[in-house]
Write an enzyme that holds these catalytic residues in place. Structure first.
Site, short mmCIF file in Angstrom:
data_model
loop_
_atom_site.label_atom_id
_atom_site.label_comp_id
_atom_site.label_asym_id
_atom_site.label_seq_id
_atom_site.Cartn_x
_atom_site.Cartn_y
_atom_site.Cartn_z
N GLN A 19 4.03 22.11 34.87
CA GLN A 19 4.76 21.47 33.75
C GLN A 19 5.09 22.46 32.64
OE1 GLN A 19 5.92 18.47 33.92
NE2 GLN A 19 4.75 17.58 35.60
N SER A 39 6.07 24.38 40.81
CA SER A 39 6.84 23.47 41.67
C SER A 39 8.31 23.53 41.29
CB SER A 39 6.30 22.05 41.48
OG SER A 39 7.08 21.13 42.18
N CYS A 86 0.54 6.64 39.58
CA CYS A 86 1.10 5.68 40.54
C CYS A 86 1.56 6.45 41.76
CB CYS A 86 2.27 4.94 39.93
SG CYS A 86 3.07 3.82 41.07
N HIS A 119 10.75 21.13 41.82
CA HIS A 119 11.49 19.93 41.37
C HIS A 119 11.18 19.52 39.94
CE1 HIS A 119 8.40 16.62 42.03
NE2 HIS A 119 7.83 17.61 42.67
N ASN A 122 0.64 16.93 32.78
CA ASN A 122 1.83 16.18 33.17
C ASN A 122 1.93 14.83 32.47
OD1 ASN A 122 -0.50 16.23 35.05
ND2 ASN A 122 0.51 14.46 35.97
N ALA A 175 3.90 22.44 44.78
CA ALA A 175 2.67 22.84 44.09
C ALA A 175 1.42 22.28 44.77
CB ALA A 175 2.72 22.39 42.64
N THR A 176 1.55 21.12 45.41
CA THR A 176 0.38 20.56 46.09
C THR A 176 -0.09 21.51 47.19
OG1 THR A 176 1.04 18.31 45.58
CG2 THR A 176 -0.43 18.58 47.46
N THR A 230 8.66 28.31 59.69
CA THR A 230 10.04 28.67 59.36
C THR A 230 10.36 28.26 57.93
OG1 THR A 230 10.65 28.41 61.66
CG2 THR A 230 12.46 28.34 60.06
#
Ligand code: PLP
Length: 393
Positions: A181, A201, A332, A203, A153, A69-70, A240
């Site tokens: 989220q 995203s 963090c 993950h 988040n 997502a970044t 790729t």
């Protein structure tokens, strides 16, 4: 035994994603090669694109796979957009104060072209402030772009995307929604319908790390590519493709409907955790927990709370030693803990924000997870109580 309650940071890889990834990892080749090995990988990517498009209800061409997502945010937040083949300048970016740092950074907008829109004490975007900012926007300089997340988040607070979309459309502004989220946790139809671009995203939803998507929800719209080179992803994103990650991501999205069905159970668990925290504080005679964003709509899986006097760092270490993984409400990254910009934007004072803990459940979390967390929290409160009494004697 360990209990993982940090799904908003990264969710465990689901079995369907692992299986899809292993099938791709068995293969050799580059999806751009014309031989059979290459074509098999191309088919895996296009199959994954079809799956993600089908789940989200968009055309396959709207789905641009990215590294996360970044990257999708950096791609979407482009000061020039091609709209129906015309290059349109976007002169200003408006972001809510509680966006993820990857959106707050503003992509390719210069910092003096980024304006922050305030949120209420409940963490919801101040729609009057957004409307006022867009009314004051100088249309002669270019279009406005607005970036608002569907759900936060840290607190789980859900933003009124339909209302935001009404405001942006009244001002001809481009709306980018960070749905990282929200997907798989709330219905996504209104998000996709209202937005011009959506980022997500892998993950956070049970797919592997290192994959994400930029959804071009308006088919006439193309941001300037961030990665230039080859023609992969229909010239949107050179490089790729990470085929295994893309396949795993797509497999995880196909579990959205099942996960949504589990959200009412997850919500009961989250509520039982919050009720347990209140009981533990009452039994210990200590201050009651403050639950951030509790008055409004929140994701069912998230609670962000602070018990005055229990520093987040102390709590994290103690819970970790007891086998429970949660996060502090502070950001963090790179090993540095900063006060949370989200809680600051909601008017939470720094001392209380320093006590904020985020517990985020997953669709597979069960009652034993809530029980383990509450036992560990009770032990922490008892230990702190004993050490305070020892100091007092
Ligand atoms: N947006 C939100 C709301 C997030 O929670 C995160 C990750 O924490 C991101 C964006 C960035 O996602 P990624 O890790 O895929 O770059």
């Amino acid at each position: 035994m360990r209990t993982y309650l940090d799904h908003n940071a990264s969710a465990p890889l689901c079995a369907a994603a692992r299986e899809a990834m292993l099938a791709v990892l068995e293969r050799t080749g580059n999806a751009s090669s014309v031989h059979g090995d290459g074509r098999a990988l191309r088919a895996a990517i296009e199959g994954a694109r079809g799956t993600v498009a089908g789940v989200l209800g968009v055309e396959p061409a709207a789905v641009v796979f990215t590294s996360g997502a970044t990257e999708a945010a950096a791609h979407a937040l482009s000061p020039t957009l091609s709209i129906a083949g015309r290059q349109e300048p976007i002169s200003r970016l408006y972001v809510s104060a509680v966006e993820h740092p990857c959106v707050l950074a503003g992509g390719r907008f210069a910092s003096d072209r980024i304006e922050t829109v305030a949120v209420t004490e409940g963490g919801v975007i101040d729609s009057e402030a957004l409307d006022a900012a867009l009314s004051a926007h100088d249309r002669d300089a270019g279009l406005a772009m607005v970036a608002v997340m569907a759900a936060n988040n840290e607190t789980g607070v859900i933003q009124p995307i339909e209302e935001v979309a009404r405001i942006t459309s009244a001002h001809d502004a481009i709306l980018v929604v960070d749905a990282v989220q929200a997907l798989g946790r709330i219905a996504h139809e209104a998000i996709i319908d209202g937005a011009d671009m959506v980022i997500a995203s892998s993950h956070k939803i049970g797919g592997p790390q290192g994959a994400g998507v930029l959804v071009l929800a308006r088919d006439s719209l193309r941001p300037q590519p961030l990665m230039r080179g080859g023609g992969q992803e229909n010239f949107h994103r050179a490089g790729t493709e990470n085929v295994a990650a893309i396949a795993g991501f797509a497999a995880a999205t196909s579990l959205f409907a099942r996960n949504l069905d589990r959200m009412s159970l997850v919500c009961n668990l989250r509520d039982s955790i919050e009720a347990g925290l209140v009981t533990i504080s009452r039994e210990a005679g200590s201050a009651a927990p403050v639950i951030f964003g509790a008055g409004g709509e929140r994701l069912a899986n998230t609670t962000c709370f602070a018990v005055p006097g229990i520093a987040a760092e102390t709590a994290l270490i103690s819970l970790d030693l007891d086998g429970v993984s949660v996060s502090s409400g502070s950001a963090c990254s790179s090993g540095k803990v900063h006060a949370s910009h989200v809680l600051a934007a909601m008017g939470v004072d720094e001392e209380l924000a320093g006590c904020a803990i985020r517990v985020s459940l997953g669709p597979e979390s069960g009652e034993e997870c809530a029980g383990h967390f509450l036992d560990a929290w009770r032990r922490l409160v008892q230990r702190l109580d004993q050490s305070t009494r020892a100091v007092g004697t």
